[in-house]
Scaffold this motif. Sequence first.
Motif, PDB file in Angstrom:
ATOM      1  N   ASN A 295      -2.288  10.601  -2.028  1.00 54.41           N
ATOM      2  CA  ASN A 295      -2.767   9.614  -2.673  1.00 54.41           C
ATOM      3  C   ASN A 295      -2.537   8.391  -2.454  1.00 54.41           C
ATOM      4  O   ASN A 295      -1.246   7.490  -2.617  1.00 54.41           O
ATOM      5  CB  ASN A 295      -2.170   9.916  -4.222  1.00 54.41           C
ATOM      6  N   VAL A 296      -3.441   7.763  -1.802  1.00 57.02           N
ATOM      7  CA  VAL A 296      -3.254   6.215  -1.039  1.00 57.02           C
ATOM      8  C   VAL A 296      -3.728   5.174  -1.988  1.00 57.02           C
ATOM      9  O   VAL A 296      -4.950   5.420  -2.578  1.00 57.02           O
ATOM     10  CB  VAL A 296      -3.742   5.936   0.249  1.00 57.02           C
ATOM     11  N   TYR A 297      -3.005   4.382  -2.468  1.00 56.00           N
ATOM     12  CA  TYR A 297      -3.563   3.213  -3.191  1.00 56.00           C
ATOM     13  C   TYR A 297      -2.929   1.660  -2.868  1.00 56.00           C
ATOM     14  O   TYR A 297      -1.697   1.703  -2.630  1.00 56.00           O
ATOM     15  CB  TYR A 297      -3.388   3.375  -4.702  1.00 56.00           C
TER      16      TYR A 297
ATOM     17  N   ILE B  56       1.015  -1.118  -0.051  1.00 54.47           N
ATOM     18  CA  ILE B  56      -0.063   0.048   0.169  1.00 54.47           C
ATOM     19  C   ILE B  56       0.947   1.311   0.111  1.00 54.47           C
ATOM     20  O   ILE B  56       1.632   1.315   0.627  1.00 54.47           O
ATOM     21  CB  ILE B  56      -1.002  -0.089   1.271  1.00 54.47           C
ATOM     22  N   ILE B  57       0.653   2.211  -0.999  1.00 56.02           N
ATOM     23  CA  ILE B  57       1.496   3.367  -1.225  1.00 56.02           C
ATOM     24  C   ILE B  57       0.841   4.551  -1.068  1.00 56.02           C
ATOM     25  O   ILE B  57      -0.435   4.690  -1.029  1.00 56.02           O
ATOM     26  CB  ILE B  57       1.912   3.245  -2.717  1.00 56.02           C
ATOM     27  N   ASP B  58       1.526   5.413  -0.381  1.00 56.66           N
ATOM     28  CA  ASP B  58       1.122   6.869  -0.244  1.00 56.66           C
ATOM     29  C   ASP B  58       1.969   7.788  -1.042  1.00 56.66           C
ATOM     30  O   ASP B  58       3.231   7.648  -0.717  1.00 56.66           O
ATOM     31  CB  ASP B  58       1.323   7.285   1.270  1.00 56.66           C
TER      32      ASP B  58
ATOM     33  N   GLY C 276       3.303  -6.722   2.899  1.00 56.98           N
ATOM     34  CA  GLY C 276       2.316  -7.073   4.249  1.00 56.98           C
ATOM     35  C   GLY C 276       2.597  -6.597   5.552  1.00 56.98           C
ATOM     36  O   GLY C 276       1.765  -6.572   6.299  1.00 56.98           O
ATOM     37  N   VAL C 277       3.985  -5.863   5.503  1.00 57.55           N
ATOM     38  CA  VAL C 277       4.338  -5.280   7.021  1.00 57.55           C
ATOM     39  C   VAL C 277       4.313  -3.848   7.206  1.00 57.55           C
ATOM     40  O   VAL C 277       4.327  -3.014   6.164  1.00 57.55           O
ATOM     41  CB  VAL C 277       5.999  -5.487   7.029  1.00 57.55           C
ATOM     42  N   LEU C 278       3.562  -3.289   8.132  1.00 58.74           N
ATOM     43  CA  LEU C 278       3.396  -1.823   8.552  1.00 58.74           C
ATOM     44  C   LEU C 278       4.783  -1.260   8.753  1.00 58.74           C
ATOM     45  O   LEU C 278       5.275  -1.643   9.638  1.00 58.74           O
ATOM     46  CB  LEU C 278       2.435  -1.930   9.588  1.00 58.74           C
ATOM     47  N   THR C 279       5.043  -0.318   7.866  1.00 54.60           N
ATOM     48  CA  THR C 279       6.418   0.446   7.813  1.00 54.60           C
ATOM     49  C   THR C 279       6.593   1.570   8.776  1.00 54.60           C
ATOM     50  O   THR C 279       7.536   1.988   9.214  1.00 54.60           O
ATOM     51  CB  THR C 279       6.965   0.607   6.375  1.00 54.60           C
ATOM     52  N   THR C 280       5.323   2.384   9.043  1.00 52.36           N
ATOM     53  CA  THR C 280       5.515   3.704   9.179  1.00 52.36           C
ATOM     54  C   THR C 280       4.118   4.179   9.784  1.00 52.36           C
ATOM     55  O   THR C 280       3.093   3.592   9.623  1.00 52.36           O
ATOM     56  CB  THR C 280       5.860   4.671   8.355  1.00 52.36           C
ATOM     57  N   TRP C 281       4.173   5.080  10.888  1.00 52.79           N
ATOM     58  CA  TRP C 281       3.134   5.845  11.575  1.00 52.79           C
ATOM     59  C   TRP C 281       2.914   7.171  10.471  1.00 52.79           C
ATOM     60  O   TRP C 281       3.996   7.469   9.657  1.00 52.79           O
ATOM     61  CB  TRP C 281       3.366   6.392  12.704  1.00 52.79           C
ATOM     62  N   LEU C 282       1.906   7.784  10.441  1.00 53.07           N
ATOM     63  CA  LEU C 282       1.828   9.095   9.735  1.00 53.07           C
ATOM     64  C   LEU C 282       2.027  10.268  10.736  1.00 53.07           C
ATOM     65  O   LEU C 282       1.139  10.446  11.386  1.00 53.07           O
ATOM     66  CB  LEU C 282       0.391   9.247   8.871  1.00 53.07           C
TER      67      LEU C 282
ATOM     68  N   LYS D  85       7.531  12.496   0.120  1.00 50.92           N
ATOM     69  CA  LYS D  85       8.079  11.699  -0.728  1.00 50.92           C
ATOM     70  C   LYS D  85       7.010  10.652  -0.889  1.00 50.92           C
ATOM     71  O   LYS D  85       6.176  10.198  -0.012  1.00 50.92           O
ATOM     72  CB  LYS D  85       9.442  11.067  -0.257  1.00 50.92           C
ATOM     73  N   ARG D  86       7.000   9.574  -1.721  1.00 49.30           N
ATOM     74  CA  ARG D  86       6.424   8.446  -2.060  1.00 49.30           C
ATOM     75  C   ARG D  86       7.043   7.417  -0.971  1.00 49.30           C
ATOM     76  O   ARG D  86       8.117   7.446  -0.863  1.00 49.30           O
ATOM     77  CB  ARG D  86       6.439   8.042  -3.303  1.00 49.30           C
ATOM     78  N   ARG D  87       5.974   6.809  -0.049  1.00 54.48           N
ATOM     79  CA  ARG D  87       6.121   5.831   0.583  1.00 54.48           C
ATOM     80  C   ARG D  87       5.393   4.790   0.549  1.00 54.48           C
ATOM     81  O   ARG D  87       4.214   4.540   0.528  1.00 54.48           O
ATOM     82  CB  ARG D  87       6.068   6.421   1.948  1.00 54.48           C
TER      83      ARG D  87
END
Length: 458
Positions: free
Chosen positions: A359-361, A291-293, A322-328, A314-316
């Motif tokens: 832009n989340v997808y 899942i990209i922002d 499948g792994v959650l990489t960051t908080w917002l 930046k694009r993240r």
Amino acid sequence: MNALSDIKADAPLDHRDLAPVLDRLLSKAMHYGAEHADVIATHGRSLSVAVRDKDLEDVDNSEGKDIGLRVIIGARQASVSSSDLSDASLDKLAERAVAMARLAPEDPYCGLADASLLEISPPDLGLFDAHVMSPEMLKDRALEMEATIASVDGVSQAEGCSASWSTSAIYFKTSHGFENGWRSSRHGTGGMAIAERDGHMERDYASEGTRWLEDLPSISSIGMDAATRAVARLGAKQLPSSAMPVIFERRVAGSLLSALINAISGTSIARGTSFLKDAINTPIFASDIEIIDDPLKRRGHASRPWDGEGVKVKRRALIDNGVLTTWLLNSGTAKQLGLKTTGHAMRGIGGPPGVGATNVYMQPGQLSPAVLMAEIETGLLVTDMFGPSLNPNTGDYSVGVSGIKIEGGARAHAVSEVTIAGNLRDMYKSLTPANDLVFDGSMVAPSLRIEGMTLAGE
């Protein structure tokens, strides 16, 4: 002259025209005693035309300017806003903001973003289309939408057919050196169809919006979508309560990403009110899910060259394998959590920066929606949702839906007045994406199949 011919297109908006008023407001805030401050101004113009029964129904033509000021004194801050940009009003606004800040409770996490993180060379993201739409052009588009919907067998009426155009400019400045702005545009059209059979009526809609007119789908395709959806809802039945696989159609699948974004917001994490508060760097989806922002997507629905504090973006990959990489995080929530801002500050006119995504997808899978459906003996295709309920602490989720029953891997009959429920952790783990991703909004996903949801019906 008729109502449309009275409306004239003005010169295009320019974000640079907003700079002088921000200079004055910032100067006044520092004069009255602000130690740090930021200011933001917007100028927006919009025009929409709606038709009914082949005639003009409504014209909405609006324009406005707004300005916002945040002042910081020590560990205290206050925000004010106004639509009065006169010099006398700016003076009172600055004086009031400083007085409010002196009386505000202390917030040890308030402050401007670290100057080393500011965007000094913002990219051009193609957010502004200089194509100006006249009222007559919008009326013609709305009439075409109405005619397309009305031409479909089973449709008794076209309703709410409209076309719109808007443009806006924004400028942002801080007391520690950031200053820049941008302008953007949006074109849109949509309509609702009412279908009728044997005295029973159903309705559905379709609408599209894009930054550039040339990216907007054809009116006929949008109108046909609304009409065929309404007709497909005729003869809807309930289903008996049971557990079954569910496919969220692409149009509604993005709502599951919205729940994820709320759960990983720094605000929720700092308050401890998220069912994912302990999930950072752990798998919460299957290993093939990404899942990209992407705030830098050209012509993107929610693209921006910097965040609400002027920080470089930046694009993240929010979910990677499948792994959650960051908080917002914005600067405030980052300080609270002992971390660094991720460039997810969202700044409005009337308050301090919040937190939000762009832009989340979800990246598409390999299989078509038809193939995902073919593997289901009995299930539900969800085409519309209303009244979602989510417990943010546990992830328990339920929503009223309508759609199509799946029997033997194929569409059977329309379904209405049922509720589906599950826990988002379980739903995310069992999720399978289709290959039909379309970038038609700021939060999008392909069709998603989820195993074993609970359906409450008759």
